[in-house]
Design a protein around this motif. Structure first.
Motif, mmCIF file in Angstrom:
data_model
loop_
_atom_site.group_PDB
_atom_site.id
_atom_site.type_symbol
_atom_site.label_atom_id
_atom_site.label_comp_id
_atom_site.label_asym_id
_atom_site.label_seq_id
_atom_site.Cartn_x
_atom_site.Cartn_y
_atom_site.Cartn_z
ATOM 1 N N LYS A 151 0.947 -1.189 0.138
ATOM 2 C CA LYS A 151 0.231 0.167 -0.019
ATOM 3 C C LYS A 151 0.818 1.247 -0.015
ATOM 4 C CE LYS A 151 -2.828 2.425 3.182
ATOM 5 N NZ LYS A 151 -2.081 2.789 4.327
ATOM 6 N N ASP A 152 1.819 1.138 0.781
ATOM 7 C CA ASP A 152 2.816 2.528 0.845
ATOM 8 C C ASP A 152 3.483 2.647 -0.317
ATOM 9 O OD1 ASP A 152 1.695 3.506 3.393
ATOM 10 O OD2 ASP A 152 3.203 2.746 4.582
ATOM 11 N N LEU A 153 4.193 1.554 -0.889
ATOM 12 C CA LEU A 153 4.900 1.626 -1.994
ATOM 13 C C LEU A 153 4.069 2.173 -3.197
ATOM 14 C CD1 LEU A 153 7.182 -1.393 -1.969
ATOM 15 C CD2 LEU A 153 7.850 0.992 -1.403
ATOM 16 N N ARG A 154 2.834 1.702 -3.349
ATOM 17 C CA ARG A 154 1.961 2.243 -4.233
ATOM 18 C C ARG A 154 1.580 3.852 -4.029
ATOM 19 N NH1 ARG A 154 -2.039 -2.854 -4.685
ATOM 20 N NH2 ARG A 154 -0.862 -4.163 -6.012
ATOM 21 N N VAL A 177 8.075 2.395 5.178
ATOM 22 C CA VAL A 177 8.247 1.255 4.394
ATOM 23 C C VAL A 177 9.493 0.557 4.828
ATOM 24 C CG1 VAL A 177 8.405 -0.030 2.293
ATOM 25 C CG2 VAL A 177 6.885 1.588 2.380
ATOM 26 N N GLU A 178 10.449 1.486 4.752
ATOM 27 C CA GLU A 178 11.878 0.982 5.402
ATOM 28 C C GLU A 178 11.717 0.303 6.932
ATOM 29 O OE1 GLU A 178 14.427 4.359 4.561
ATOM 30 O OE2 GLU A 178 15.253 3.625 2.968
ATOM 31 N N ARG A 179 11.105 1.366 7.494
ATOM 32 C CA ARG A 179 10.901 0.586 9.100
ATOM 33 C C ARG A 179 10.178 -0.666 9.029
ATOM 34 N NH1 ARG A 179 9.678 6.202 9.668
ATOM 35 N NH2 ARG A 179 7.369 5.704 9.839
ATOM 36 N N ILE A 180 8.925 -0.855 8.223
ATOM 37 C CA ILE A 180 8.283 -2.253 8.295
ATOM 38 C C ILE A 180 9.307 -3.076 7.794
ATOM 39 C CG2 ILE A 180 6.453 -3.260 7.357
ATOM 40 C CD1 ILE A 180 4.968 -0.696 7.083
ATOM 41 N N ILE A 181 9.988 -3.055 6.711
ATOM 42 C CA ILE A 181 10.955 -3.867 6.323
ATOM 43 C C ILE A 181 11.895 -4.210 7.300
ATOM 44 C CG2 ILE A 181 12.742 -4.403 4.538
ATOM 45 C CD1 ILE A 181 11.001 -2.635 2.669
ATOM 46 N N ILE A 231 15.786 -2.329 1.228
ATOM 47 C CA ILE A 231 15.986 -1.159 1.680
ATOM 48 C C ILE A 231 17.031 -0.209 0.828
ATOM 49 C CG2 ILE A 231 17.229 -0.270 3.860
ATOM 50 C CD1 ILE A 231 15.779 -2.603 5.510
ATOM 51 N N GLU A 232 17.934 -0.878 0.325
ATOM 52 C CA GLU A 232 18.993 -0.102 -0.554
ATOM 53 C C GLU A 232 18.162 0.399 -1.653
ATOM 54 O OE1 GLU A 232 22.067 -2.604 -1.831
ATOM 55 O OE2 GLU A 232 22.198 -3.212 0.234
ATOM 56 N N GLU A 233 17.406 -0.265 -2.225
ATOM 57 C CA GLU A 233 16.651 0.241 -3.371
ATOM 58 C C GLU A 233 15.574 1.536 -2.995
ATOM 59 O OE1 GLU A 233 16.983 -0.820 -7.192
ATOM 60 O OE2 GLU A 233 18.676 -0.833 -5.717
ATOM 61 N N ILE A 234 14.946 1.263 -1.897
ATOM 62 C CA ILE A 234 14.102 2.051 -1.533
ATOM 63 C C ILE A 234 14.931 3.523 -1.231
ATOM 64 C CG2 ILE A 234 12.285 2.821 0.362
ATOM 65 C CD1 ILE A 234 11.551 -0.175 0.097
ATOM 66 N N SER A 235 15.841 3.292 -0.685
ATOM 67 C CA SER A 235 16.759 4.576 -0.168
ATOM 68 C C SER A 235 17.213 5.144 -1.442
ATOM 69 C CB SER A 235 17.863 4.067 0.807
ATOM 70 O OG SER A 235 18.793 5.108 1.021
ATOM 71 N N ARG A 236 17.572 4.500 -2.455
ATOM 72 C CA ARG A 236 17.993 4.995 -4.014
ATOM 73 C C ARG A 236 16.744 5.699 -4.547
ATOM 74 N NH1 ARG A 236 18.748 3.041 -9.366
ATOM 75 N NH2 ARG A 236 17.701 1.036 -8.803
ATOM 76 N N CYS A 237 15.393 5.078 -4.326
ATOM 77 C CA CYS A 237 14.264 5.807 -4.977
ATOM 78 C C CYS A 237 14.145 6.912 -4.015
ATOM 79 C CB CYS A 237 13.142 4.805 -4.886
ATOM 80 S SG CYS A 237 11.635 5.352 -5.398
ATOM 81 N N ASN A 238 14.241 7.102 -2.991
ATOM 82 C CA ASN A 238 14.292 8.188 -2.051
ATOM 83 C C ASN A 238 14.996 9.167 -2.498
ATOM 84 O OD1 ASN A 238 12.794 9.622 -0.107
ATOM 85 N ND2 ASN A 238 13.427 8.716 1.640
ATOM 86 N N PRO A 262 9.366 -3.177 -9.288
ATOM 87 C CA PRO A 262 9.848 -4.701 -9.164
ATOM 88 C C PRO A 262 9.933 -5.013 -7.483
ATOM 89 C CG PRO A 262 11.851 -3.591 -9.743
ATOM 90 C CD PRO A 262 10.682 -2.644 -9.818
ATOM 91 N N ILE A 263 9.856 -4.066 -6.602
ATOM 92 C CA ILE A 263 9.624 -4.368 -5.186
ATOM 93 C C ILE A 263 8.254 -4.463 -4.705
ATOM 94 C CG2 ILE A 263 9.951 -3.491 -2.868
ATOM 95 C CD1 ILE A 263 12.201 -1.643 -3.961
ATOM 96 N N ILE A 264 7.326 -3.905 -5.269
ATOM 97 C CA ILE A 264 5.930 -3.831 -5.520
ATOM 98 C C ILE A 264 5.645 -5.411 -5.699
ATOM 99 C CG2 ILE A 264 3.777 -3.645 -5.880
ATOM 100 C CD1 ILE A 264 4.632 -0.552 -6.082
ATOM 101 N N ILE A 265 6.053 -5.970 -6.780
ATOM 102 C CA ILE A 265 5.650 -7.308 -7.431
ATOM 103 C C ILE A 265 6.454 -8.460 -6.356
ATOM 104 C CG2 ILE A 265 6.351 -8.909 -9.344
ATOM 105 C CD1 ILE A 265 6.237 -6.382 -11.140
ATOM 106 N N MET A 266 7.562 -8.399 -5.797
ATOM 107 C CA MET A 266 8.016 -9.313 -5.252
ATOM 108 C C MET A 266 7.279 -9.179 -3.892
ATOM 109 S SD MET A 266 12.295 -8.883 -5.634
ATOM 110 C CE MET A 266 12.390 -7.094 -6.214
#
Length: 133
Positions: free
Chosen positions: A32-35, A61-65, A92-99, A109-113
């Motif tokens: 939900k949060d990634l969307r 999202v990072e905290r949940i992961i 976490i690395e990819e989400i940080s990069r996205c941020n 791809p993270i959402i799909i996984m």
């Protein structure tokens, strides 16, 4: 439903859920949060204030992961636990990069996984439930 009521409901769900249900709920929150973050990223060019929303959502999202990662039992979980640990680190690395880059393509791809893993946990929960009857 207000945000406060929604959070209280989610906490109640987590408090009464079994172990596999809790993991499913956490994956649901990640998805939900990634969307939501993806939607906010797409609106940044029209509304720069979305940058803060993206940051807050991705941080959540990072905290949940991180909670999922900490909960892994590396002794009992063996190779599966190690693979999940590595996957969560990658996320976490990819989400940080996205941020930093504000790129929806990083999140897709993270959402799909996460959806695949959530569905696997749902199925495992059903199978465990049948075995306990």
């Amino acid at each position: 439903m207000s945000k406060r009521a929604s959070n209280a409901y989610r906490q109640a769900q987590l408090g009464t859920a079994g172990p596999s249900q809790k993991v499913v709920l956490l994956y649901d929150a990640i998805i939900k949060d990634l969307r939501l973050a993806s939607s906010c990223i797409e609106k940044i060019s029209e509304d720069p204030s979305q940058i803060e929303s993206v940051h807050q959502t991705l941080s959540r999202v990072e905290r949940i992961i991180l909670e999922l990662k900490i909960a892994l039992d590396m002794d009992k979980g063996g190779e599966i636990a190690q693979n999940l640990h590595d996957l969560y680190s990658f996320w976490i690395e990819e989400i940080s990069r996205c941020n930093s880059e504000k790129s929806v393509k990083i999140l897709e791809p993270i959402i799909i996984m996460a959806e695949d893993l959530r569905d696997t946990w749902k199925e495992a929960g059903k199978l465990l439930g049948k075995g306990q009857q």
